[in-house]
Scaffold this active site. Structure first.
Site, PDB file in Angstrom:
ATOM      1  N   LYS A   1      -8.920  -7.322  46.616  1.00  0.00           N
ATOM      2  CA  LYS A   1      -8.513  -6.253  45.694  1.00  0.00           C
ATOM      3  C   LYS A   1      -9.530  -5.121  45.643  1.00  0.00           C
ATOM      4  O   LYS A   1     -10.739  -5.353  45.606  1.00  0.00           O
ATOM      5  CB  LYS A   1      -8.309  -6.865  44.304  1.00  0.00           C
ATOM      6  CG  LYS A   1      -7.900  -5.923  43.196  1.00  0.00           C
ATOM      7  CD  LYS A   1      -6.675  -5.098  43.511  1.00  0.00           C
ATOM      8  CE  LYS A   1      -5.457  -5.894  43.881  1.00  0.00           C
ATOM      9  NZ  LYS A   1      -4.353  -5.068  44.463  1.00  0.00           N
TER      10      LYS A   1
ATOM     11  N   ARG B   1       4.488  -6.500  52.041  1.00  0.00           N
ATOM     12  CA  ARG B   1       3.103  -6.148  51.708  1.00  0.00           C
ATOM     13  C   ARG B   1       2.250  -6.340  52.967  1.00  0.00           C
ATOM     14  O   ARG B   1       2.179  -7.438  53.502  1.00  0.00           O
ATOM     15  CB  ARG B   1       2.580  -7.006  50.536  1.00  0.00           C
ATOM     16  CG  ARG B   1       3.351  -6.686  49.243  1.00  0.00           C
ATOM     17  CD  ARG B   1       2.597  -7.022  48.002  1.00  0.00           C
ATOM     18  NE  ARG B   1       1.428  -6.221  47.773  1.00  0.00           N
ATOM     19  CZ  ARG B   1       0.497  -6.523  46.854  1.00  0.00           C
ATOM     20  NH1 ARG B   1       0.628  -7.617  46.134  1.00  0.00           N
ATOM     21  NH2 ARG B   1      -0.550  -5.746  46.685  1.00  0.00           N
TER      22      ARG B   1
ATOM     23  N   ASP C   1      -7.495 -11.614  50.375  1.00  0.00           N
ATOM     24  CA  ASP C   1      -6.171 -11.399  50.989  1.00  0.00           C
ATOM     25  C   ASP C   1      -6.210 -11.630  52.478  1.00  0.00           C
ATOM     26  O   ASP C   1      -5.187 -11.917  53.096  1.00  0.00           O
ATOM     27  CB  ASP C   1      -5.678  -9.977  50.692  1.00  0.00           C
ATOM     28  CG  ASP C   1      -4.952  -9.967  49.379  1.00  0.00           C
ATOM     29  OD1 ASP C   1      -5.631 -10.071  48.349  1.00  0.00           O
ATOM     30  OD2 ASP C   1      -3.710  -9.913  49.387  1.00  0.00           O
TER      31      ASP C   1
END
Ligand code: MRU
Length: 343
Positions: free
Chosen positions: A245, A86, A234
Site C-alpha cells: 500500500k 486489479r 501485494d
C-alpha cells in the site's frame, strides 16, 4: 467468526468492506461479474482475499454454465474479466493460473467432472489461505516481544484474507500467546483501510491499539514508541523488494532512520520470482479517492491529483520476510521456497 469470503449454496458471500466500520453488511455474488465488480470497487480487497475471490469467480462461471459446449469459452471469458480487475495484487494472477491449470488438465482427460473440480480447487485455495495465515502468524510472533510498540499500515488482517490475516495475523497470534504490546495503526489515506478496517479488527479482538494519521509516523518513531514495523504485501520479488500500500516505502525509510526493524508478512503466493522492481505495475486509481473522503469533497473542484495505490520498498530496507515456511533474512533469494521438495 465470520469469514471475509465464503462459498455458499446460493453464491459467494463477501463482507462489504466499503461499509465498514459502520455496518457489517454481507453481499451475495451470484456470478463472476458481480465478484469482478466487488474487487474493482474494493468491496473485497487485500491481495490474498482478491485471489480467493478470483478463484471463486471462476468456480461460479463454471457452476452457472448450462451448456457444456460453451464451458471453456465461458471460463476464458471469466478469467480475462477477473484478470483485469486489479493489476498489482500478485495473488489474483496466482489464483487464476491455478484455476486455469485445472481446466487445461481436465481438457486433456476429456473434461469429466470439470465443474466440480473447479469448485473444489477454489475451496482448496480458500482453506489453504486460512492455514497459511495461521503459519505466518506463528512464524512471525517470535519477532514480537512484551512491551513492544508495533506499527502497521493499511489492512493486512482477516479482512484482507479469508480470516486471521498476514501482518495482523502475526499480531493476532502474538496476542493469543499472551504477549503484551501496543499496535500503532496508520490511517492509510486515501481509502483509510487502517482507520476503518484495521482499527475495526483490533477493537473487535480487544488488542490494544492507537490510531495515528499517516503523517504522525515519524513523530511516534522519534518518540521511541515504535519498536517494530510490520506490514503485508501485494507482491514480493525474488530478491525481496516489496510492493505494498502507498506509504509503505516512506515508513521503511523512516524505520531505517530510527533503527527500527521493518518486517513484511506474506504468503508464498504473493512472491513473483519473475518480477523485478522495474516490471511491477502500480495500480493508479480514481482521482476522486484523493479529492474526496467517503463521498465528501475536500479539495477545490477541478484539482489535479495522482493516485498510485501502491509503492515499492527496496529490499535493502526490509529486515525480514515472514512466510508460512519461516522467517527469511537478507540477502534474499526466495526461490529456495519453490525448489522441488520445498513446497
Ligand atoms: O488496495 P488494497 O486495500 O487492496 O491494498 C491492500 C494492501 O496493500 C495490503 O497490505 C496487502 O494486500 C496485503 S493484505 C494481506
Amino acid at each position: 467468526m465470520i469469514r471475509t469470503i465464503e462459498w455458499k449454496g446460493d453464491g459467494v458471500h463477501i463482507i462489504d468492506q466499503t461499509a465498514l466500520p459502520d455496518e457489517l453488511r454481507i453481499i451475495r455474488c451470484e456470478d463472476h461479474e458481480r465478484l469482478a465488480k466487488a474487487i474493482e470497487c474494493m468491496e473485497i480487497r487485500g491481495a490474498p482475499a482478491i485471489g480467493v475471490a478470483a478463484a471463486m469467480g471462476i468456480a461460479l462461471a463454471a457452476k452457472n454454465c448450462n451448456d457444456e459446449k460453451e464451458l471453456y469459452e465461458q471460463l476464458w471469458s471469466a478469467y480475462n474479466r477477473l484478470k483485469s480487475t486489479r493489476p498489482t495484487a500478485r495473488n489474483l494472477f496466482w489464483a487464476l493460473e491455478r484455476m486455469r491449470k485445472v481446466w487445461e488438465d481436465c481438457l486433456k482427460e476429456s473434461g469429466n467432472g470439470l465443474k466440480e473440480k473447479l469448485i473444489n480447487e477454489a475451496l482448496a485455495i480458500a482453506e489453504e489461505d486460512v492455514a497459511v495465515c495461521r503459519a505466518i502468524g506463528k512464524n512471525g510472533s517470535e519477532l514480537i516481544s512484551n512491551g513492544d510498540g508495533v506499527l502497521t499500515h493499511c489492512n493486512a488482517g482477516a479482512l484482507a484474507c479469508v480470516e486471521h490475516g498476514t501482518a495482523l495475523g502475526v499480531i493476532r497470534t502474538a496476542c493469543e500467546e499472551g504477549k503484551k504490546f501496543v499496535v500503532y495503526s496508520c490511517e492509510t489515506r486515501p481509502l483509510l483501510q487502517g482507520a476503518r478496517l484495521t482499527a475495526f479488527e483490533l477493537k473487535h479482538e480487544k488488542i490494544p491499539f492507537k490510531l495515528i494519521t499517516d503523517n504522525m509516523a515519524a513523530y511516534v518513531m522519534k518518540k521511541g514508541l515504535v519498536k517494530k514495523v510490520i506490514v503485508g504485501a501485494d507482491l514480493i520479488t525474488r530478491h525481496g523488494d516489496v510492493v505494498n500500500k502507498i506509504g509503505t516505502y516512506g515508513l521503511a525509510v523512516l524505520a531505517k532512520h530510527h533503527n527500527i526493524p521493518f518486517y513484511v508478512a506474506a504468503p508464498l503466493s504473493t512472491i513473483d520470482l519473475n518480477a523485478s522492481p522495474e516490471s511491477v505495475t502500480i495500480e493508479e486509481r480514481s482521482p476522486s479517492e484523493v479529492t474526496h473522503i467517503r463521498g465528501v469533497r475536500i479539495a477545490p473542484e477541478g484539482t489535479e491529483v495522482i493516485n498510485p495505490a501502491f509503492d515499492l520498498t527496496p529490499r535493502q530496507l526490509v529486515s525480514a520476510i515472514i512466510t508460512e515456511k519461516g522467517v527469511s533474512y537478507p540477502p534474499y533469494d526466495l526461490s529456495i521456497f519453490f525448489r522441488q521438495g520445498n513446497n
